[in-house]
Write an enzyme that holds these catalytic residues in place. Structure first.
Site, PDB file in Angstrom:
ATOM      1  N   HIS A  24       0.851  -1.194   0.000  1.00  0.00           N
ATOM      2  CA  HIS A  24       0.000   0.000   0.000  1.00  0.00           C
ATOM      3  C   HIS A  24       0.889   1.248   0.000  1.00  0.00           C
ATOM      4  O   HIS A  24       1.855   1.319   0.775  1.00  0.00           O
ATOM      5  CB  HIS A  24      -0.907  -0.006   1.232  1.00  0.00           C
ATOM      6  CG  HIS A  24      -1.826   1.167   1.257  1.00  0.00           C
ATOM      7  ND1 HIS A  24      -2.949   1.246   0.454  1.00  0.00           N
ATOM      8  CD2 HIS A  24      -1.774   2.324   1.948  1.00  0.00           C
ATOM      9  CE1 HIS A  24      -3.544   2.409   0.668  1.00  0.00           C
ATOM     10  NE2 HIS A  24      -2.855   3.081   1.566  1.00  0.00           N
ATOM     11  N   GLU A  33     -10.455  -6.093   7.168  1.00  0.00           N
ATOM     12  CA  GLU A  33     -10.550  -4.626   7.147  1.00  0.00           C
ATOM     13  C   GLU A  33      -9.543  -4.057   6.144  1.00  0.00           C
ATOM     14  O   GLU A  33      -8.363  -4.435   6.165  1.00  0.00           O
ATOM     15  CB  GLU A  33     -10.263  -4.075   8.550  1.00  0.00           C
ATOM     16  CG  GLU A  33     -10.696  -2.638   8.709  1.00  0.00           C
ATOM     17  CD  GLU A  33     -10.294  -2.071  10.068  1.00  0.00           C
ATOM     18  OE1 GLU A  33     -10.161  -0.852  10.181  1.00  0.00           O
ATOM     19  OE2 GLU A  33     -10.086  -2.874  11.007  1.00  0.00           O
ATOM     20  N   ASP A  46      -6.736  -2.361   4.155  1.00  0.00           N
ATOM     21  CA  ASP A  46      -5.438  -1.730   4.440  1.00  0.00           C
ATOM     22  C   ASP A  46      -5.134  -1.613   5.934  1.00  0.00           C
ATOM     23  O   ASP A  46      -4.564  -0.613   6.386  1.00  0.00           O
ATOM     24  CB  ASP A  46      -5.376  -0.321   3.801  1.00  0.00           C
ATOM     25  CG  ASP A  46      -5.535  -0.369   2.279  1.00  0.00           C
ATOM     26  OD1 ASP A  46      -5.144  -1.375   1.679  1.00  0.00           O
ATOM     27  OD2 ASP A  46      -6.063   0.607   1.714  1.00  0.00           O
TER      28      ASP A  46
HETATM   29  C1  GRF Z   1       1.058   0.593  -6.180  1.00  0.00           C
HETATM   30  O1  GRF Z   1       1.279   1.933  -5.818  1.00  0.00           O
HETATM   31  C2  GRF Z   1       0.597  -0.207  -4.992  1.00  0.00           C
HETATM   32  O2  GRF Z   1       1.157   0.214  -3.792  1.00  0.00           O
HETATM   33  C3  GRF Z   1      -0.879   0.054  -4.974  1.00  0.00           C
HETATM   34  O3  GRF Z   1      -1.264   0.105  -6.321  1.00  0.00           O
HETATM   35  C4  GRF Z   1      -0.141   0.477  -7.126  1.00  0.00           C
HETATM   36  C5  GRF Z   1       0.045  -0.624  -8.121  1.00  0.00           C
HETATM   37  O4  GRF Z   1       1.049  -0.341  -9.069  1.00  0.00           O
HETATM   38  N1  GRF Z   1      -1.564  -0.951  -4.190  1.00  0.00           N
HETATM   39  P1  GRF Z   1       1.615  -1.506  -9.976  1.00  0.00           P
HETATM   40  O5  GRF Z   1       0.420  -2.137 -10.703  1.00  0.00           O
HETATM   41  O6  GRF Z   1       2.297  -2.500  -9.106  1.00  0.00           O
HETATM   42  O7  GRF Z   1       2.537  -0.842 -10.946  1.00  0.00           O
END
Ligand code: GRF
Length: 192
Positions: A111, A145, A147
């Site tokens: 995240h 829940e 994140d």
């Molecule tokens: C990333 O910033 C990740 O943290 C979030 O969604 C984005 C996905 O980017 N959950 P990618 O598809 O891995 O390039």
């Protein structure tokens, strides 16, 4: 050494998936990425996975009558392919409580914020607007829940006075690509 068969779930460009695939190309890495699943047929990451010679599957949530039914189909697929760990990497679908319970302690997410700050979407804009001086990325175990599960790894970047959401996102993404392979390594080696 037995490598843990791991599935990566994506919905989009798949740059974190790519970082995991690259790390797992090393045969001494404790996880092997054996399957990439997308809930969207147009996810750019699917082509990247195919180029890397990894099996892919598309399981559109729109083909199922409910979140539970989609989760059951996903669970069946992962079991059939022998996966033991799941990495969510830009997977933009909330997984049902039933699915998450079946994979408790074996499903990770990345995240783009310093959780528990800024769960949800548009984290970079929100961090700048909140006047934060630091932002970053977190890898955590997935719970029902959103994140909010136990944190595995976290790394901060500083926010500059003239930062834009795009510039900040790019710096956080660099961190993500380093953090996720390390966190998966720790989990696969059961160092947690
Ligand atoms: C990333 O910033 C990740 O943290 C979030 O969604 C984005 C996905 O980017 N959950 P990618 O598809 O891995 O390039």
């Amino acid at each position: 050494m037995r490598r843990i068969p791991t599935a990566v779930l994506i919905s989009g460009r798949g740059s974190n998936m790519q970082a995991l695939l690259e790390a797992a190309q090393d045969t001494t890495y404790p996880a092997e990425i054996t399957l990439v699943v997308s809930n969207r047929g147009d996810a750019k990451g699917l082509a990247r996975a195919e180029e890397a010679g990894v099996q892919t599957a598309v399981l559109p949530h729109t083909d199922y009558p409910s979140r539970e039914a989609h989760g059951a189909a996903l669970h069946a697929l992962l079991k059939e392919r022998g996966n033991e760990l799941i990495c969510l990497a830009g997977f933009m679908r909330i997984l049902g409580a039933e699915f998450v319970a079946k994979w408790e302690g074996r499903i990770l997410n990345i995240h783009p914020s310093l959780l528990p700050k800024f769960p949800g979407l548009n984290t970079h804009t929100r961090a700048i607007e909140a006047g934060e001086t630091e932002h970053g990325a977190t890898v955590h175990f997935v719970t029902a829940e959103l994140d909010a599960g136990p944190i595995i790894a976290q790394e901060a970047v500083s926010i500059q006075p003239d930062d834009t959401p795009d510039a900040l996102a790019a710096r956080v993404l660099e961190v993500e690509h380093r953090l996720y392979p390390q966190a998966l390594r720790d989990v696969a080696e059961k160092r947690l």
